[in-house]
Design a protein around this motif. Structure first.
Motif, PDB file in Angstrom:
ATOM      1  N   GLN A   1       1.275  33.374 102.604  1.00 26.38           N
ATOM      2  CA  GLN A   1       0.661  34.384 101.737  1.00 26.38           C
ATOM      3  C   GLN A   1       0.173  33.782 100.408  1.00 26.38           C
ATOM      4  O   GLN A   1      -0.700  34.334  99.762  1.00 26.38           O
ATOM      5  N   PHE A   2       0.733  32.649 100.011  1.00 24.59           N
ATOM      6  CA  PHE A   2       0.350  31.999  98.763  1.00 24.59           C
ATOM      7  C   PHE A   2      -0.682  30.895  98.980  1.00 24.59           C
ATOM      8  O   PHE A   2      -1.200  30.333  98.019  1.00 24.59           O
ATOM      9  N   HIS A   3      -0.947  30.582 100.234  1.00 27.70           N
ATOM     10  CA  HIS A   3      -1.782  29.430 100.557  1.00 27.70           C
ATOM     11  C   HIS A   3      -3.230  29.810 100.845  1.00 27.70           C
ATOM     12  O   HIS A   3      -3.756  29.532 101.915  1.00 27.70           O
ATOM     13  N   SER A   4      -3.875  30.413  99.868  1.00 28.50           N
ATOM     14  CA  SER A   4      -5.309  30.657  99.996  1.00 28.50           C
ATOM     15  C   SER A   4      -6.009  29.306  99.849  1.00 28.50           C
ATOM     16  O   SER A   4      -5.455  28.369  99.256  1.00 28.50           O
ATOM     17  N   PRO A   5      -7.216  29.174 100.383  1.00 25.70           N
ATOM     18  CA  PRO A   5      -7.935  27.909 100.177  1.00 25.70           C
ATOM     19  C   PRO A   5      -8.030  27.533  98.701  1.00 25.70           C
ATOM     20  O   PRO A   5      -7.851  26.368  98.344  1.00 25.70           O
ATOM     21  N   GLU A   6      -8.272  28.500  97.842  1.00 22.63           N
ATOM     22  CA  GLU A   6      -8.364  28.224  96.409  1.00 22.63           C
ATOM     23  C   GLU A   6      -7.051  27.673  95.859  1.00 22.63           C
ATOM     24  O   GLU A   6      -7.041  26.673  95.130  1.00 22.63           O
ATOM     25  N   ASN A   7      -5.931  28.313  96.214  1.00 24.73           N
ATOM     26  CA  ASN A   7      -4.638  27.848  95.708  1.00 24.73           C
ATOM     27  C   ASN A   7      -4.298  26.461  96.242  1.00 24.73           C
ATOM     28  O   ASN A   7      -3.725  25.633  95.528  1.00 24.73           O
ATOM     29  N   LEU A   8      -4.631  26.208  97.492  1.00 26.30           N
ATOM     30  CA  LEU A   8      -4.358  24.890  98.065  1.00 26.30           C
ATOM     31  C   LEU A   8      -5.216  23.819  97.410  1.00 26.30           C
ATOM     32  O   LEU A   8      -4.731  22.717  97.117  1.00 26.30           O
ATOM     33  N   ALA A   9      -6.476  24.131  97.129  1.00 26.61           N
ATOM     34  CA  ALA A   9      -7.340  23.173  96.440  1.00 26.61           C
ATOM     35  C   ALA A   9      -6.794  22.875  95.039  1.00 26.61           C
ATOM     36  O   ALA A   9      -6.778  21.718  94.597  1.00 26.61           O
ATOM     37  N   LYS A  10      -6.352  23.908  94.349  1.00 26.52           N
ATOM     38  CA  LYS A  10      -5.749  23.702  93.024  1.00 26.52           C
ATOM     39  C   LYS A  10      -4.517  22.809  93.136  1.00 26.52           C
ATOM     40  O   LYS A  10      -4.310  21.915  92.309  1.00 26.52           O
ATOM     41  N   SER A  11      -3.712  23.058  94.146  1.00 25.08           N
ATOM     42  CA  SER A  11      -2.485  22.277  94.327  1.00 25.08           C
ATOM     43  C   SER A  11      -2.787  20.812  94.607  1.00 25.08           C
ATOM     44  O   SER A  11      -2.063  19.926  94.136  1.00 25.08           O
ATOM     45  N   ILE A  12      -3.845  20.547  95.355  1.00 26.99           N
ATOM     46  CA  ILE A  12      -4.243  19.160  95.618  1.00 26.99           C
ATOM     47  C   ILE A  12      -4.556  18.451  94.301  1.00 26.99           C
ATOM     48  O   ILE A  12      -4.108  17.333  94.056  1.00 26.99           O
ATOM     49  N   VAL A  13      -5.317  19.110  93.439  1.00 27.72           N
ATOM     50  CA  VAL A  13      -5.699  18.507  92.160  1.00 27.72           C
ATOM     51  C   VAL A  13      -4.473  18.304  91.270  1.00 27.72           C
ATOM     52  O   VAL A  13      -4.324  17.255  90.633  1.00 27.72           O
ATOM     53  N   ILE A  14      -3.602  19.283  91.233  1.00 28.27           N
ATOM     54  CA  ILE A  14      -2.383  19.171  90.421  1.00 28.27           C
ATOM     55  C   ILE A  14      -1.541  17.987  90.891  1.00 28.27           C
ATOM     56  O   ILE A  14      -1.086  17.165  90.088  1.00 28.27           O
ATOM     57  N   GLU A  15      -1.335  17.906  92.200  1.00 25.45           N
ATOM     58  CA  GLU A  15      -0.523  16.810  92.736  1.00 25.45           C
ATOM     59  C   GLU A  15      -1.221  15.466  92.576  1.00 25.45           C
ATOM     60  O   GLU A  15      -0.566  14.450  92.338  1.00 25.45           O
ATOM     61  N   ALA A  16      -2.548  15.441  92.678  1.00 27.52           N
ATOM     62  CA  ALA A  16      -3.284  14.199  92.457  1.00 27.52           C
ATOM     63  C   ALA A  16      -3.110  13.747  91.003  1.00 27.52           C
ATOM     64  O   ALA A  16      -3.000  12.544  90.731  1.00 27.52           O
ATOM     65  N   GLY A  17      -3.061  14.686  90.081  1.00 23.69           N
ATOM     66  CA  GLY A  17      -2.800  14.358  88.685  1.00 23.69           C
ATOM     67  C   GLY A  17      -1.415  13.752  88.504  1.00 23.69           C
ATOM     68  O   GLY A  17      -1.229  12.798  87.741  1.00 23.69           O
ATOM     69  N   GLU A  18      -0.442  14.286  89.222  1.00 21.86           N
ATOM     70  CA  GLU A  18       0.911  13.735  89.158  1.00 21.86           C
ATOM     71  C   GLU A  18       0.953  12.336  89.771  1.00 21.86           C
ATOM     72  O   GLU A  18       1.675  11.464  89.280  1.00 21.86           O
TER      73      GLU A  18
END
Length: 106
Positions: free
Chosen positions: A21-38
């Motif tokens: 329910q939390f894994h919309s394409p938008e949220n997943l794309a944001k998460s990729i960028v956040i984790e890439a920053g880490e």
């Protein structure tokens, strides 16, 4: 190539926790960028990054990328193969070998 058992394991992990329910394409794309920053942060002040931390952060990036591929109904293997084919055309060996110049400047 991506192991289908791995994808099944990821899907089961998300389903067990009712996180889809939390894994919309938008949220997943944001998460990729956040984790890439880490991941990048591992190298912020030194090229000698903690290898365990790099692996953890890279795993997060890959996990979210695989979740996004699943969410949009894309086969990760085919995505990479298709992109490689496009990139081969942009960067022919005879012009790009050993060069970091962008394709539009070759």
């Amino acid at each position: 190539m991506i192991d289908h058992a791995l994808l099944d394991t990821l899907r089961a992990f998300v389903a067990e926790r009712d996180w889809d329910q939390f894994h919309s394409p938008e949220n997943l794309a944001k998460s990729i960028v956040i984790e890439a920053g880490e991941l990048l942060e591992c190298y912020q002040w030194s090229t000698d990054a903690d290898e365990d931390r790099v692996r953890d952060e890279l795993a997060d990036v890959l996990t979210y990328a695989l979740h996004l591929a699943n969410k949009i109904g894309a086969d990760p293997n085919q995505l990479v193969l298709d992109k490689l084919e496009l990139t081969r055309k942009k960067y022919p060996i005879d012009k790009s070998r050993g060069s970091s110049v962008k394709y539009d400047r070759l």
